[in-house]
Design a protein around this motif. Structure first.
Motif, mmCIF file in Angstrom:
data_model
loop_
_atom_site.group_PDB
_atom_site.id
_atom_site.type_symbol
_atom_site.label_atom_id
_atom_site.label_comp_id
_atom_site.label_asym_id
_atom_site.label_seq_id
_atom_site.Cartn_x
_atom_site.Cartn_y
_atom_site.Cartn_z
ATOM 1 N N UNK A 58 -6.569 5.407 13.978
ATOM 2 C CA UNK A 58 -6.481 5.144 12.542
ATOM 3 C C UNK A 58 -6.068 6.402 11.786
ATOM 4 N N UNK A 59 -5.348 6.166 10.732
ATOM 5 C CA UNK A 59 -4.888 7.256 9.882
ATOM 6 C C UNK A 59 -6.092 7.882 9.183
ATOM 7 N N UNK A 60 -6.147 9.217 9.188
ATOM 8 C CA UNK A 60 -7.237 9.933 8.529
ATOM 9 C C UNK A 60 -6.823 10.442 7.154
ATOM 10 N N UNK A 61 -5.529 10.507 6.918
ATOM 11 C CA UNK A 61 -5.031 10.954 5.632
ATOM 12 C C UNK A 61 -3.517 10.978 5.630
ATOM 13 N N UNK A 62 -2.950 11.103 4.447
ATOM 14 C CA UNK A 62 -1.491 11.161 4.337
ATOM 15 C C UNK A 62 -1.092 11.838 3.040
ATOM 16 N N UNK A 63 -0.024 12.631 3.124
ATOM 17 C CA UNK A 63 0.619 13.219 1.956
ATOM 18 C C UNK A 63 2.069 12.765 2.020
ATOM 19 N N UNK A 64 2.561 12.157 0.948
ATOM 20 C CA UNK A 64 3.929 11.651 1.006
ATOM 21 C C UNK A 64 4.683 11.875 -0.297
#
Length: 143
Positions: free
Chosen positions: A66-72
């Motif tokens: 699972x994704x733990x975080x994202x910057x986009x």
């Protein structure tokens, strides 16, 4: 090819849950390339390149973790190019294949503009920096 404009359309950051030191995957994709009307250009044409750039944080070495975080970031770059080069780029884009030189130049520009903002956003939401930051190490004197 000359850059005559760079604009962000969307900047987002999200921290879900950090359970262990995450791996960070960087991704840049071009979503659209099209002609752009710029009245100041007489001998050249201009192209608008739409892009998405992201840093995705997930558990290391685990498939489908699972994704733990994202910057986009989403944005566009406006380029001034020779008319012949414009035709070649648009023709290649229809096949979703761009020359490595064209891609590398844009990737470097996008990374240069987005990385410093990503470092700032990561710190603000308590994610590890997407870029290794310099550290000072003290030397011991063995006299």
């Amino acid at each position: 090819m000359k850059v005559i404009g760079f604009n962000f359309k969307k900047i987002s950051s999200e921290r879900i849950e950090i359970t262990e030191r995450p791996s960070i995957n960087t991704n840049i994709e071009f979503t659209e390339i099209d002609k752009e009307k710029v009245d100041l250009l007489k001998e050249m044409e201009s192209l608008r390149v739409e892009f998405k750039c992201s840093w995705v944080y997930s558990a290391p070495e685990k498939k489908d973790s699972p994704k733990q975080g994202e910057i986009s970031f989403e944005g566009s770059v406006i380029l001034a190019v020779e008319k012949e080069e414009s035709k070649e780029i648009l023709k290649a884009w229809k096949k979703k294949k761009l020359s490595p030189n064209f891609q590398a130049g844009l990737f470097n520009l996008i990374l240069r503009r987005c990385t410093s903002k990503a470092v700032f956003l990561a710190e603000e939401i308590a994610l590890p920096s997407p870029l290794p930051l310099p550290k000072i190490k003290l030397q011991t004197n063995n006299n």
